[in-house]
Enzyme design. Sequence first.
Site, mmCIF file in Angstrom:
data_model
loop_
_atom_site.group_PDB
_atom_site.id
_atom_site.type_symbol
_atom_site.label_atom_id
_atom_site.label_comp_id
_atom_site.label_asym_id
_atom_site.label_seq_id
_atom_site.Cartn_x
_atom_site.Cartn_y
_atom_site.Cartn_z
ATOM 1 N N LYS A 1 115.713 2.035 103.319
ATOM 2 C CA LYS A 1 114.407 1.728 103.925
ATOM 3 C C LYS A 1 114.345 0.264 104.366
ATOM 4 C CE LYS A 1 110.638 2.106 101.304
ATOM 5 N NZ LYS A 1 109.784 0.922 101.211
ATOM 6 N N ASP B 1 108.404 4.972 104.738
ATOM 7 C CA ASP B 1 107.730 4.543 103.502
ATOM 8 C C ASP B 1 106.692 5.600 103.147
ATOM 9 O OD1 ASP B 1 105.675 4.231 105.260
ATOM 10 O OD2 ASP B 1 105.177 2.190 104.662
#
Length: 211
Positions: free
Chosen positions: A120, A138
């Site tokens: 991420k 997210d």
Amino acid sequence: MKPADREEFFARLKAVMPEPQTELEYASPFELLVAVILSAQATDVGVNKATSRLFPAASTPQAILALGEEGLKDYIRAIGLFNAKARNIIETCRLLVERHGSEVPRDRAALEALPGVGRKTANVVLNTAFGEPTIAVDTHIFRVANRTGLAPGKTPLQVEQKLLRVVPAACRKDAHHWLILHGRYTCKARKPACPECIVRDLCSFKSKTPV
Ligand code: SF4
């Protein structure tokens, strides 16, 4: 969601957010990398508060190494998991100096080899610092992709891979920020603002909040 609806979905987000930006404050790829490492399980507001003191004092890998782990902690103590984050940032700075000429690498594998940097974080840095069409999934993007039917998936990786397939090519670079901001301010976790939502008619969420 049908392809024409996906085009319309992003056209509407673009109309209200022509140039979406991260809410993290940074002035270089290195500052962004540090801010993103700090942002795990913390708010952007809290991270900005800490980095507004940290970056004027130390904004390069060498400068943060000179602060040392304890010195760094003094700036980030209000952020959750600050002990582990300080350790990771110091080690990341050391590797940036030793392996990358003190620059943040524009390369997924090299980024993910840095402590505290997962898929991420690498996606955020590649997208936001270098303009790559990556999408970091997210909690906000995961929720929006599933609720709307844009890219349903059981894991962040599934959602990311689906988004990369279905987001219109011209929207891929900004999709990350459009979806995060839409999730943060409209399609909120507890009470989505469906009555005011600009993509309400395109969204397939079964429990929309009533008008
Ligand atoms: S209609 Fe509601 S659930 Fe659907 S995207 Fe908008 S805010 Fe989210």
